[in-house]
Scaffold this active site. Structure first.
Site, PDB file in Angstrom:
ATOM      1  N   GLY A 198       0.844  -1.200   0.000  1.00  0.00           N
ATOM      2  CA  GLY A 198       0.000   0.000   0.000  1.00  0.00           C
ATOM      3  C   GLY A 198       0.874   1.243   0.000  1.00  0.00           C
ATOM      4  O   GLY A 198       1.954   1.261  -0.588  1.00  0.00           O
ATOM      5  N   ARG A 199       0.387   2.269   0.718  1.00  0.00           N
ATOM      6  CA  ARG A 199       1.113   3.553   0.732  1.00  0.00           C
ATOM      7  C   ARG A 199       2.548   3.377   1.220  1.00  0.00           C
ATOM      8  O   ARG A 199       3.503   3.840   0.603  1.00  0.00           O
ATOM      9  CB  ARG A 199       0.365   4.550   1.639  1.00  0.00           C
ATOM     10  CG  ARG A 199      -0.988   4.986   1.082  1.00  0.00           C
ATOM     11  CD  ARG A 199      -1.789   5.708   2.136  1.00  0.00           C
ATOM     12  NE  ARG A 199      -2.234   4.808   3.182  1.00  0.00           N
ATOM     13  CZ  ARG A 199      -3.513   4.524   3.450  1.00  0.00           C
ATOM     14  NH1 ARG A 199      -4.475   5.112   2.783  1.00  0.00           N
ATOM     15  NH2 ARG A 199      -3.830   3.675   4.411  1.00  0.00           N
ATOM     16  N   ARG A 222       2.294  -4.523  12.389  1.00  0.00           N
ATOM     17  CA  ARG A 222       1.761  -4.694  13.732  1.00  0.00           C
ATOM     18  C   ARG A 222       2.314  -6.011  14.272  1.00  0.00           C
ATOM     19  O   ARG A 222       2.498  -6.962  13.502  1.00  0.00           O
ATOM     20  CB  ARG A 222       0.222  -4.766  13.726  1.00  0.00           C
ATOM     21  CG  ARG A 222      -0.468  -3.435  13.526  1.00  0.00           C
ATOM     22  CD  ARG A 222      -0.356  -2.542  14.761  1.00  0.00           C
ATOM     23  NE  ARG A 222      -1.050  -1.271  14.603  1.00  0.00           N
ATOM     24  CZ  ARG A 222      -0.478  -0.130  14.200  1.00  0.00           C
ATOM     25  NH1 ARG A 222       0.801  -0.090  13.905  1.00  0.00           N
ATOM     26  NH2 ARG A 222      -1.188   0.980  14.093  1.00  0.00           N
ATOM     27  N   ASP A 258      10.024  -3.659  14.770  1.00  0.00           N
ATOM     28  CA  ASP A 258       9.609  -2.387  15.391  1.00  0.00           C
ATOM     29  C   ASP A 258       8.349  -2.588  16.216  1.00  0.00           C
ATOM     30  O   ASP A 258       7.980  -1.715  17.003  1.00  0.00           O
ATOM     31  CB  ASP A 258       9.342  -1.351  14.283  1.00  0.00           C
ATOM     32  CG  ASP A 258       8.996   0.029  14.828  1.00  0.00           C
ATOM     33  OD1 ASP A 258       9.688   0.487  15.760  1.00  0.00           O
ATOM     34  OD2 ASP A 258       8.033   0.640  14.335  1.00  0.00           O
ATOM     35  N   GLU A 315       2.899  -5.294  23.085  1.00  0.00           N
ATOM     36  CA  GLU A 315       3.653  -4.072  23.396  1.00  0.00           C
ATOM     37  C   GLU A 315       3.187  -3.458  24.710  1.00  0.00           C
ATOM     38  O   GLU A 315       1.984  -3.446  24.964  1.00  0.00           O
ATOM     39  CB  GLU A 315       3.481  -3.054  22.257  1.00  0.00           C
ATOM     40  CG  GLU A 315       4.130  -3.523  20.973  1.00  0.00           C
ATOM     41  CD  GLU A 315       3.890  -2.580  19.791  1.00  0.00           C
ATOM     42  OE1 GLU A 315       3.369  -1.463  19.994  1.00  0.00           O
ATOM     43  OE2 GLU A 315       4.222  -2.977  18.677  1.00  0.00           O
ATOM     44  N   HIS A 369       8.634   0.436  18.702  1.00  0.00           N
ATOM     45  CA  HIS A 369       7.553   0.994  17.879  1.00  0.00           C
ATOM     46  C   HIS A 369       7.781   2.487  17.608  1.00  0.00           C
ATOM     47  O   HIS A 369       7.010   3.341  18.054  1.00  0.00           O
ATOM     48  CB  HIS A 369       6.188   0.770  18.565  1.00  0.00           C
ATOM     49  CG  HIS A 369       5.031   0.901  17.600  1.00  0.00           C
ATOM     50  ND1 HIS A 369       3.857   0.200  17.722  1.00  0.00           N
ATOM     51  CD2 HIS A 369       4.853   1.671  16.493  1.00  0.00           C
ATOM     52  CE1 HIS A 369       3.020   0.532  16.747  1.00  0.00           C
ATOM     53  NE2 HIS A 369       3.609   1.429  15.985  1.00  0.00           N
TER      54      HIS A 369
HETATM   55  P1  NAP Z   1      -2.423   0.647   3.142  1.00  0.00           P
HETATM   56  O1  NAP Z   1      -2.058   1.716   2.170  1.00  0.00           O
HETATM   57  O2  NAP Z   1      -3.850   0.398   3.458  1.00  0.00           O
HETATM   58  O3  NAP Z   1      -1.742  -0.713   2.613  1.00  0.00           O
HETATM   59  C1  NAP Z   1      -1.997  -1.949   3.184  1.00  0.00           C
HETATM   60  C2  NAP Z   1      -1.499  -3.035   2.230  1.00  0.00           C
HETATM   61  O4  NAP Z   1      -1.654  -4.299   2.867  1.00  0.00           O
HETATM   62  C3  NAP Z   1      -2.259  -3.086   0.914  1.00  0.00           C
HETATM   63  O5  NAP Z   1      -1.363  -3.272  -0.143  1.00  0.00           O
HETATM   64  C4  NAP Z   1      -3.159  -4.320   1.070  1.00  0.00           C
HETATM   65  O6  NAP Z   1      -3.396  -4.884  -0.207  1.00  0.00           O
HETATM   66  C5  NAP Z   1      -2.293  -5.208   1.967  1.00  0.00           C
HETATM   67  N1  NAP Z   1      -3.053  -6.180   2.754  1.00  0.00           N
HETATM   68  C6  NAP Z   1      -4.126  -5.960   3.532  1.00  0.00           C
HETATM   69  N2  NAP Z   1      -4.562  -7.117   4.082  1.00  0.00           N
HETATM   70  C7  NAP Z   1      -3.743  -8.082   3.618  1.00  0.00           C
HETATM   71  C8  NAP Z   1      -3.679  -9.490   3.814  1.00  0.00           C
HETATM   72  N3  NAP Z   1      -4.571 -10.141   4.568  1.00  0.00           N
HETATM   73  N4  NAP Z   1      -2.701 -10.186   3.180  1.00  0.00           N
HETATM   74  C9  NAP Z   1      -1.797  -9.533   2.398  1.00  0.00           C
HETATM   75  N5  NAP Z   1      -1.804  -8.204   2.189  1.00  0.00           N
HETATM   76  C10 NAP Z   1      -2.764  -7.489   2.789  1.00  0.00           C
HETATM   77  O7  NAP Z   1      -1.724   0.915   4.533  1.00  0.00           O
HETATM   78  P2  NAP Z   1      -0.381   1.740   4.859  1.00  0.00           P
HETATM   79  O8  NAP Z   1      -0.713   3.174   4.977  1.00  0.00           O
HETATM   80  O9  NAP Z   1       0.683   1.307   3.910  1.00  0.00           O
HETATM   81  O10 NAP Z   1      -0.081   1.192   6.342  1.00  0.00           O
HETATM   82  C11 NAP Z   1       0.096  -0.192   6.570  1.00  0.00           C
HETATM   83  C12 NAP Z   1       0.184  -0.510   8.041  1.00  0.00           C
HETATM   84  O11 NAP Z   1       1.457  -0.155   8.548  1.00  0.00           O
HETATM   85  C13 NAP Z   1      -0.775   0.227   8.976  1.00  0.00           C
HETATM   86  O12 NAP Z   1      -2.077  -0.288   8.926  1.00  0.00           O
HETATM   87  C14 NAP Z   1      -0.107   0.046  10.318  1.00  0.00           C
HETATM   88  O13 NAP Z   1      -0.555  -1.134  10.936  1.00  0.00           O
HETATM   89  C15 NAP Z   1       1.377  -0.091   9.959  1.00  0.00           C
HETATM   90  N6  NAP Z   1       2.152   1.061  10.447  1.00  0.00           N
HETATM   91  C16 NAP Z   1       3.133   0.875  11.370  1.00  0.00           C
HETATM   92  C17 NAP Z   1       3.862   1.965  11.819  1.00  0.00           C
HETATM   93  C18 NAP Z   1       4.959   1.806  12.807  1.00  0.00           C
HETATM   94  O14 NAP Z   1       5.215   2.742  13.556  1.00  0.00           O
HETATM   95  N7  NAP Z   1       5.640   0.677  12.853  1.00  0.00           N
HETATM   96  C19 NAP Z   1       3.578   3.234  11.344  1.00  0.00           C
HETATM   97  C20 NAP Z   1       2.585   3.392  10.396  1.00  0.00           C
HETATM   98  C21 NAP Z   1       1.884   2.283   9.940  1.00  0.00           C
HETATM   99  P3  NAP Z   1      -4.700  -5.789  -0.494  1.00  0.00           P
HETATM  100  O15 NAP Z   1      -5.869  -5.012   0.044  1.00  0.00           O
HETATM  101  O16 NAP Z   1      -4.721  -5.994  -1.974  1.00  0.00           O
HETATM  102  O17 NAP Z   1      -4.470  -7.063   0.236  1.00  0.00           O
HETATM  103  C1  8YV Z   2       1.977   5.270  15.800  1.00  0.00           C
HETATM  104  C2  8YV Z   2       1.547   3.640  13.888  1.00  0.00           C
HETATM  105  O1  8YV Z   2       3.069   4.964  16.626  1.00  0.00           O
HETATM  106  O2  8YV Z   2       0.491   5.028  12.322  1.00  0.00           O
HETATM  107  C3  8YV Z   2       0.542   3.912  12.836  1.00  0.00           C
HETATM  108  O3  8YV Z   2      -0.202   2.988  12.465  1.00  0.00           O
HETATM  109  O4  8YV Z   2       1.742   2.517  14.276  1.00  0.00           O
HETATM  110  C4  8YV Z   2       2.382   4.723  14.452  1.00  0.00           C
HETATM  111  O5  8YV Z   2       2.520   5.781  13.575  1.00  0.00           O
HETATM  112  C5  8YV Z   2       0.724   4.715  16.432  1.00  0.00           C
HETATM  113  O6  8YV Z   2      -0.395   5.125  15.720  1.00  0.00           O
HETATM  114  C6  8YV Z   2       0.561   5.163  17.880  1.00  0.00           C
HETATM  115  O7  8YV Z   2       0.321   6.533  17.922  1.00  0.00           O
END
Ligand code: NAP
Ligand code: 8YV
Length: 321
Positions: A155-156, A233, A257, A262, A280
C-alpha cells in the site's frame, strides 16, 4: 455563546494538539480520571468526539459508554484498535493519518534491514567497548546490495519501501490479496514469495485479517539466511514461531519495530544477537509526528466546520459524502 462540543482524549497526543483541540472543544482526558468506570457512566453521554491514537484506539468500555459519539480522530494510520465497521454502523465518522508518515516508516524498515545485515549494533559495541583494539577487525558481514526483497503489503508505505529498496539494486516482489499495477513480481502465494526472497518486509495492517500471516511455514521458506523485517503490527507475525525459528537456525535474523504484547518483548528475542529491536518508533520523529498531529487537528476542525473529515478510514467514507 453556546457550550463547546465535548471531546474525550485517549492516549498519547502532544500538548500542541491538545491546545488546538481546546480551541473548538471542551476537552476531558480519559487517563486523568481516577475512577474510569464512574467517569464514563456519569459523563459518557455528553461526548460527541474522541481523539485517540493507533495503540489505544477506542476501547470497548468507551465505545459502549458514549451513545452520542459522532466523530473519532486517530493519531496514526493503522486503526486495528478501532472497530471501524461497528463505528460506521453507528454512524460514527472515524479518521486516521495516512500518507504523512510513509517516508518515515519506510526509512525505519530500511534502517532495520541494514542494521541486521551489516550487524550495526554489534559493530558499534565492538568499536565502543575497545574490542577493536583488543581483538582486531570486526568480522565481515553481508551486503544489502542486489538482494531479492519480498514486501508483504504494497500500500502507501509498502510502495515507498519498494522505491527505497530499489536504490539498493533490490529485485522486488510483493504479496497482497489483490494484484497491483506496479512493476514488481506479484505472488498470490506468500510461502512461494518467501522461498524466492532473501529479505521479507512486512507492512500490512493489523487486525484479524492478517493475524499470524507470517507463520512458521513462511519463516521456514525464508530460510536460514533470510531476514524478516516487521514494521506493521506485532499481531501479523506469530512471535512464538519467530522465536522458535530463530532458535532452531531456520531463520537468519529479524528486525522488529512492533510486537504482539507491546511494550513487552519476549526475553528470548532480547537475548539474540541476530535480532534488532525497536520500541515501535516507525513514525516517531518530531517532523512526522507534527504532520500526523496536524492532520488529526484538521480532521476535527473540518468536522466542526462542515460535519466531514479530511481523511476518513475506508469503512466510514460513505458517511463523509
Ligand atoms: P495501506 O495503504 O492500506 O496498505 C496496506 C497493504 O496491505 C495493501 O497493499 C493491502 O493490499 C495489503 N493487505 C491488507 N490485508 C492483507 C492481507 N490479509 N494479506 C496480504 N496483504 C494485505 O496501509 P499503509 O498506509 O501502507 O499502512 C500499513 C500498516 O502499517 C498500517 O495499517 C499500520 O498497521 C502499519 N504502520 C506501522 C507503523 C509503525 O510505527 N511501525 C507506522 C505506520 C503504519 P490488499 O488489500 O490488496 O491485500
Ligand atoms: C503510531 C503507527 O506509533 O500510524 C501507525 O499505524 O503505528 C504509528 O505511527 C501509532 O499510531 C501510535 O500513535
Amino acid at each position: 455563546m453556546p457550550d463547546k462540543p465535548k471531546l474525550l482524549q485517549i492516549g498519547n497526543v502532544t500538548a500542541r494538539m491538545t491546545a488546538r483541540f481546546e480551541a473548538g472543544f471542551d476537552v476531558s482526558k480519559l487517563f486523568d480520571q481516577e475512577d474510569r468506570a464512574g467517569f464514563l457512566a456519569a459523563e459518557g453521554a455528553s461526548f460527541v468526539a474522541i481523539a485517540t491514537d493507533g495503540h489505544w484506539g477506542v476501547p470497548d468500555d468507551v465505545a459502549a459508554a458514549l451513545p452520542n459519539l459522532k466523530v473519532v480522530a486517530s493519531y496514526g494510520v493503522g486503526y486495528d484498535a478501532i472497530d471501524a465497521d461497528g463505528m460506521a454502523a453507528r454512524g460514527v465518522l472515524v479518521s486516521h493519518t495516512p500518507d504523512v508518515l510513509n517516508d518515515e516508516v519506510a526509512d525505519t524498515a530500511i534502517m532495520l534491514w541494514l542494521a541486521v545485515s551489516r550487524r550495526l549494533v554489534q559493530a558499534e559495541a565492538w568499536a565502543r567497548s575497545g574490542d577493536w583494539e583488543a581483538k582486531g577487525a570486526f568480522p565481515l558481514t553481508h551486503t544489502v546490495r542486489g538482494r531479492k526483497v519480498g514486501i508483504v503489503g504494497l500500500g502507501r508505505i509498502g510502495q515507498t519501501i519498494a522505491e527505497l529498496a530499489s536504490a539498493f539494486d533490490a529485485t522486488i516482489a510483493y504479496h497482497t490479496r489483490s494484484e497491483k499495477d506496479v512493476p514488481y513480481a506479484y505472488y498470490p502465494d506468500l510461502v512461494k514469495m518467501a522461498e524466492a526472497s532473501e529479505v521479507l518486509i512486512v507492512i500490512t495492517p493489523g487486525g484479524p485479517g492478517t493475524r499470524h500471516l507470517i507463520n512458521a511455514d513462511v519463516m521456514k521458506a525464508l530460510g536460514p539466511e533470510g531476514i524478516l523485517i516487521n514494521v506493521s503490527r506485532g499481531s501479523v507475525v506469530d512471535e512464538a514461531a519467530l522465536v522458535a525459528a530463530l532458535e532452531a537456525g531456520e531463520l537468519g535474523g529479524a528486525g522488529l519495530d512492533v510486537f504482539e504484547a507491546e511494550p513487552k518483548i519476549p526475553d528470548a528475542l532480547k537475548a539474540m544477537d541476530n535480532v534488532v529491536l525497536l520500541p515501535h518508533v516507525g513514525s516517531a520523529t518530531v517532523e512526522t509526528r507534527m504532520a500526523m498531529g496536524d492532520l488529526v487537528c484538521r480532521n476535527l476542525e473540518m468536522w466542526l466546520d462542515k460535519g466531514r473529515v479530511v481523511t476518513p478510514v475506508p469503512e466510514c467514507k460513505f458517511l463523509n459524502d
